[in-house]
Design a protein around this motif. Structure first.
Motif, PDB file in Angstrom:
ATOM      1  N   LYS A 148      78.358  76.279   6.364  1.00 34.78           N
ATOM      2  CA  LYS A 148      77.723  76.599   4.967  1.00 34.78           C
ATOM      3  C   LYS A 148      76.548  75.711   4.574  1.00 34.78           C
ATOM      4  O   LYS A 148      75.478  76.007   4.109  1.00 34.78           O
ATOM      5  N   THR A 149      76.653  74.330   4.782  1.00 32.91           N
ATOM      6  CA  THR A 149      75.465  73.550   4.427  1.00 32.91           C
ATOM      7  C   THR A 149      74.336  73.702   5.332  1.00 32.91           C
ATOM      8  O   THR A 149      73.268  73.626   4.836  1.00 32.91           O
ATOM      9  N   MET A 150      74.404  74.148   6.685  1.00 33.31           N
ATOM     10  CA  MET A 150      73.204  74.475   7.148  1.00 33.31           C
ATOM     11  C   MET A 150      72.608  75.814   6.632  1.00 33.31           C
ATOM     12  O   MET A 150      71.303  75.825   6.820  1.00 33.31           O
ATOM     13  N   ARG A 151      73.412  76.681   6.373  1.00 36.02           N
ATOM     14  CA  ARG A 151      72.815  77.836   5.917  1.00 36.02           C
ATOM     15  C   ARG A 151      72.133  77.658   4.619  1.00 36.02           C
ATOM     16  O   ARG A 151      70.812  78.198   4.413  1.00 36.02           O
ATOM     17  N   ASP A 152      72.973  76.828   3.873  1.00 41.63           N
ATOM     18  CA  ASP A 152      71.967  76.357   2.387  1.00 41.63           C
ATOM     19  C   ASP A 152      70.702  75.813   2.715  1.00 41.63           C
ATOM     20  O   ASP A 152      69.582  75.927   1.952  1.00 41.63           O
ATOM     21  N   MET A 153      70.847  74.786   3.722  1.00 39.75           N
ATOM     22  CA  MET A 153      69.508  73.753   3.762  1.00 39.75           C
ATOM     23  C   MET A 153      68.523  74.780   4.414  1.00 39.75           C
ATOM     24  O   MET A 153      67.502  74.722   3.799  1.00 39.75           O
ATOM     25  N   ASN A 154      68.732  75.725   5.362  1.00 35.10           N
ATOM     26  CA  ASN A 154      67.747  76.482   5.655  1.00 35.10           C
ATOM     27  C   ASN A 154      67.237  77.578   4.792  1.00 35.10           C
ATOM     28  O   ASN A 154      65.858  78.036   4.743  1.00 35.10           O
ATOM     29  N   ALA A 155      68.095  78.198   3.857  1.00 34.67           N
ATOM     30  CA  ALA A 155      67.736  78.947   2.749  1.00 34.67           C
ATOM     31  C   ALA A 155      66.871  78.161   1.710  1.00 34.67           C
ATOM     32  O   ALA A 155      65.775  78.848   1.209  1.00 34.67           O
ATOM     33  N   GLU A 156      67.007  77.153   1.458  1.00 30.14           N
ATOM     34  CA  GLU A 156      66.289  76.181   0.804  1.00 30.14           C
ATOM     35  C   GLU A 156      64.766  75.934   1.435  1.00 30.14           C
ATOM     36  O   GLU A 156      63.900  75.974   0.646  1.00 30.14           O
ATOM     37  N   LYS A 158      63.293  77.738   3.376  1.00 28.77           N
ATOM     38  CA  LYS A 158      62.702  79.262   3.423  1.00 28.77           C
ATOM     39  C   LYS A 158      62.269  79.194   1.887  1.00 28.77           C
ATOM     40  O   LYS A 158      60.907  79.655   1.785  1.00 28.77           O
ATOM     41  N   ARG A 159      62.751  79.102   0.850  1.00 25.30           N
ATOM     42  CA  ARG A 159      62.383  79.198  -0.383  1.00 25.30           C
ATOM     43  C   ARG A 159      61.184  78.309  -0.588  1.00 25.30           C
ATOM     44  O   ARG A 159      60.330  78.790  -1.577  1.00 25.30           O
ATOM     45  N   ALA A 186      55.923  67.135   3.393  1.00 29.40           N
ATOM     46  CA  ALA A 186      55.407  66.969   2.193  1.00 29.40           C
ATOM     47  C   ALA A 186      55.735  67.710   1.152  1.00 29.40           C
ATOM     48  O   ALA A 186      55.890  67.575  -0.130  1.00 29.40           O
ATOM     49  N   LEU A 187      55.922  69.230   1.563  1.00 31.19           N
ATOM     50  CA  LEU A 187      56.298  70.242   0.804  1.00 31.19           C
ATOM     51  C   LEU A 187      57.803  69.734  -0.011  1.00 31.19           C
ATOM     52  O   LEU A 187      58.070  69.930  -1.058  1.00 31.19           O
ATOM     53  N   ILE A 188      58.511  69.243   0.734  1.00 32.03           N
ATOM     54  CA  ILE A 188      59.944  69.080   0.207  1.00 32.03           C
ATOM     55  C   ILE A 188      60.184  67.900  -0.675  1.00 32.03           C
ATOM     56  O   ILE A 188      60.971  67.936  -1.665  1.00 32.03           O
ATOM     57  N   PRO A 297      59.556  83.119  -5.185  1.00 30.54           N
ATOM     58  CA  PRO A 297      60.356  83.548  -6.462  1.00 30.54           C
ATOM     59  C   PRO A 297      61.719  83.723  -5.876  1.00 30.54           C
ATOM     60  O   PRO A 297      62.090  84.017  -4.799  1.00 30.54           O
ATOM     61  N   ASP A 298      62.963  83.332  -6.466  1.00 31.50           N
ATOM     62  CA  ASP A 298      64.148  83.795  -6.053  1.00 31.50           C
ATOM     63  C   ASP A 298      64.372  85.060  -5.556  1.00 31.50           C
ATOM     64  O   ASP A 298      65.137  85.049  -4.362  1.00 31.50           O
ATOM     65  N   ALA A 299      64.018  86.021  -5.908  1.00 27.51           N
ATOM     66  CA  ALA A 299      63.931  87.484  -5.451  1.00 27.51           C
ATOM     67  C   ALA A 299      63.477  87.478  -4.053  1.00 27.51           C
ATOM     68  O   ALA A 299      64.359  88.161  -3.110  1.00 27.51           O
TER      69      ALA A 299
END
Length: 361
Positions: A148-156, A158-159, A186-188, A297-299
């Motif tokens: 789950k954490t890997m999915r969350d990190m990769n989603a972040e 992407k955002r 640098a983005l992160i 944007p979140d969408a």
């Protein structure tokens, strides 16, 4: 002032870098594999890093870059993404006891014990100050598990439009397929600086840390917190395969400069300090060579639902049956589609008739 792109034909370590995308995030010039610097100001100081970015964190302007989108192993600089992803998800005042799996992680560790209770805030300090791989796993498990954490990190990622970043571990330990870039770091980091808890963890020099009996002291691995005027912090990393990596930020006169480097042979502290000095000296004077883009944007960042077939496009029962006809099931005028279908229709009619009879009784 036009931008001068100085393209160096540097050899790359096999398997650690990939070709830049056709349209680089942040601007065309950032697709260069060599140095990209503005004209009309002094050139940035030399660095042994294979890849780096110098950016104005306030405006998002990239002031200079070298192989900005080159994909390399991030080592512990990936913990910046771990922290940025999990800080909003986990209650910093919650107390947990880590698993044996978390306590036994290889590499750098803060020294977690299954016999000790820790606040989530303690674990974030351990993650960003002492680069604890054990703390990274404990946080991931608290978040619902590693997957789950890997999915969350990769989603972040992407955002944030950190498209060069693929997280495979919460700690940054080398794993096939894992990558990031100086641009993404640098983005992160810029996004992290906007979070007060993130900023507090990376800026803390020394802290007390729980032990089975009492406390012990941990210190921040970022040497520039002690050596560079205005240093805010962020994160350094090292593995044998990744070599040295670092992302840091400093603030002077109300302005913040971010520097990220990847794949350095080591001993980079003075070089980073020189790059920070250069960034402060040209900020507001040099034409940027690119930009740190804003998050989606979140969408747009949310995964799209799987496409469904509308009823109008679904073939009817008769159409599907007809498409499967053979000579043995075909009759003149298509009165009968097939023995099986005919039986089904008779049975359906029989059932309807029985229900009508029962409803009348």
């Amino acid at each position: 002032m036009p931008v001068t792109a100085l393209i160096a034909a540097a050899s790359l370590t096999s398997g650690t870098a990939h070709a830049a995308p056709a349209t680089p995030v942040g601007g065309e010039a950032l697709g260069s594999r060599g140095l990209v610097a503005p004209e009309g100001v002094k050139q940035p100081p030399k660095s042994k890093a294979t890849s780096y970015v110098v950016a104005d964190a306030d405006t998002g302007q990239v002031l200079a870059a070298k192989d900005a989108h080159g994909r390399y192993l991030p080592a512990s600089t990936l913990k910046t993404l771990t922290a940025l992803t999990l800080i909003p998800k986990l209650d910093k005042n919650r107390s947990i006891r880590p698993s044996e799996n978390a306590c036994n992680q290889e590499g750098s560790a803060v020294g977690l014990s299954v016999k000790t209770t820790y606040k989530i805030e303690d674990l974030f300090r351990a993650l960003m100050m002492s680069s604890g791989n054990d703390a990274a796993m404990a946080l991931a498990e608290t978040n619902g598990g590693l997957d789950k954490t890997m999915r969350d990190m990769n989603a972040e990622a992407k955002r944030l439009q950190a498209n060069d970043t693929v997280a495979k571990t919460p700690s940054g330990l080398d794993k096939p397929g894992q990558s990031s870039s100086a641009y993404d770091l640098a983005l992160i980091a810029r996004a992290g600086l906007a979070n007060s808890d993130f900023k507090r963890y990376i800026s803390t020099k020394v802290a007390k840390f729980p032990a089975p009996k009492g406390y012990y002291e941990i210190s921040n691995h970022n040497k520039l917190l002690w050596r560079y005027n205005g240093m805010v912090g962020v994160k350094n990393g090292w593995t044998t395969k990744a070599q040295a990596s670092f992302v840091g930020a400093a603030t002077r006169d109300g302005h913040t400069i971010v520097v990220s480097i990847m794949r350095h042979e080591g001993g980079f502290w003075d070089e980073v300090a020189d790059l920070l000095d250069w960034g402060f000296s040209v900020r507001g004077k040099a034409k940027p060579v690119g930009e740190l883009v804003k998050p989606l944007p979140d969408a747009q960042a949310a995964p799209k639902p799987a496409a469904s077939v509308t009823p109008a496009t679904q073939p009817s029962l008769l159409e599907r049956a007809a498409s499967k006809q053979t000579d043995s099931t075909r009759t003149v005028g298509s009165v009968v589609i097939g023995g099986g279908l005919l039986f089904g229709l008779i049975w359906l009619g029989y059932g309807i008739r029985r229900r009508r009879v029962r409803s009348r009784s």
